[in-house]
Design a protein around this motif. Structure first.
Motif: not given
Length: 341
Positions: A168, A171, A202, A251-252, A279-280, A294-295, A328
């Motif tokens: 986290h 990220a 986060r 977060n996504s 993120h993803d 994105t991450i 990540v």
């Protein structure tokens, strides 16, 4: 002898070989008391006839159900589908079945599902909990079965619990440095309500970076469903142009898509008026218009690590580390650009 439609039993194996049921039982269990030659004969005949052990009988004898529970937060988020896939495949290789449930971010449902897992006597549990989730610790205390927390707040871990999470802190660092490097000074992070936040670290890291790097850190607090998130983000984007965020961190990718929809609803363009980092790195993220920055994280790894921790613990092979962090990286595409002048 059983007919073709009836399951083959140990009695059937014994009759076909002319030996006792106890000899067959010892051979199948790999226990002493029968010769190596007889054990081989029993195993060969079992394979020929398609014998499968009775799961209930095995569970009563071994006090193991050979079933692991997996409780996630949201089946609508494709992130969890890959986690389930990695978890299930790892369990299958080790001879375990999987029982899956989704809490849908509802604490009462989470409690109900935990009770269902307990009633089904799962051997261990992997869970993406809602917030601090005292339910998990109560379940572990009541069952004395191993627990792995998935992408949970670090303070929710306790004695007997293990964890697997993506990195986290890194990220947030990657997303923030990328956006600040482009010139953004009003950054928003989409976060869950405090009592449901899966990863408050986060936001804490984001706020710390805001203070040290000199940007305004804005929290967009919302239930983490696409509909609720879109409405909350739209409200933020409807503010005066010199006060609204010029970039969002989600977060996504599932929630990042809600930023696209909210921007369009407000007549704003991505990335000309607002930049987005998800993120993803879901398979669809590169196909969004524009493609999403994105991450990246290996979601299957999260499920595989969780299953491995549980299985190793159950097999009395304590893991080297009970807390696993999955690496990540930042994947820059076209949803981020310099802020509007």
């Amino acid at each position: 002898m059983a007919t073709g439609k009836e399951p083959i039993t140990q009695r059937d194996l014994a009759q076909s070989l002319g030996v006792s049921i106890s000899a067959v039982s010892l051979a199948l269990a790999g226990r002493a008391g029968v010769s190596a030659r007889l054990r081989e004969q029993v195993l060969t005949r079992a394979a020929e006839l398609g014998y499968k052990p009775n799961a209930t009988a095995v569970a009563l004898r071994t006090r193991r159900s050979k079933v692991l529970g997996l409780l996630i937060r949201n089946l609508r988020n494709p992130h969890f589908l890959d986690v389930i896939d990695g978890f299930d495949e790892t369990c299958a290789r080790a001879g375990y079945d999987v029982m899956v449930g989704s809490s849908r971010y509802e604490p009462d449902r989470e409690q109900e599902l935990l009770e269902a897992f307990q009633n089904r006597a799962v051997d261990g549990l992997a869970i993406a909990p809602i917030g601090a989730s005292n339910h998990v610790h109560a379940w572990h205390t009541a069952t004395n079965r191993p627990v792995v927390l998935l992408n949970a707040a670090s303070h929710t871990t306790g004695p007997g619990t293990m964890s697997v999470q993506s990195d986290h802190r890194t990220a947030v660092d990657l997303a923030v440095h990328h956006l600040v490097g482009l010139g953004h000074r009003r950054l928003a992070m989409v976060v869950a309500p405090p009592d449901k936040s899966p990863d408050p670290e986060r936001w804490e890291r984001f706020e710390t970076l805001g203070a040290s790097m000199g940007f305004t850190a804005i929290a967009v607090t919302t239930e983490l469903s696409a509909t609720a998130a879109q409405a909350a983000i739209a409200r933020e984007l409807q503010g005066p142009a010199d006060q609204r965020p010029t970039a969002f961190i989600a977060n996504s990718d599932y929630i990042a898509h809600a930023v696209y929809l909210a921007a369009a609803e407000c007549g704003l363009r991505v990335p000309h008026d607002v930049s987005i980092v998800g993120h993803d790195d879901l398979p669809t993220s590169a196909s969004l218009c524009p493609p999403l920055t994105t991450i990246g994280v290996n979601r299957r790894d999260i499920g595989e690590h969780a299953a491995t921790l549980l299985i190793d613990t159950l097999d009395n092979h304590p893991p080297t580390s009970s807390n696993v962090t999955v690496a990540v990286d930042l994947r820059v595409r076209e949803s981020t650009a310099e802020p509007p002048s």
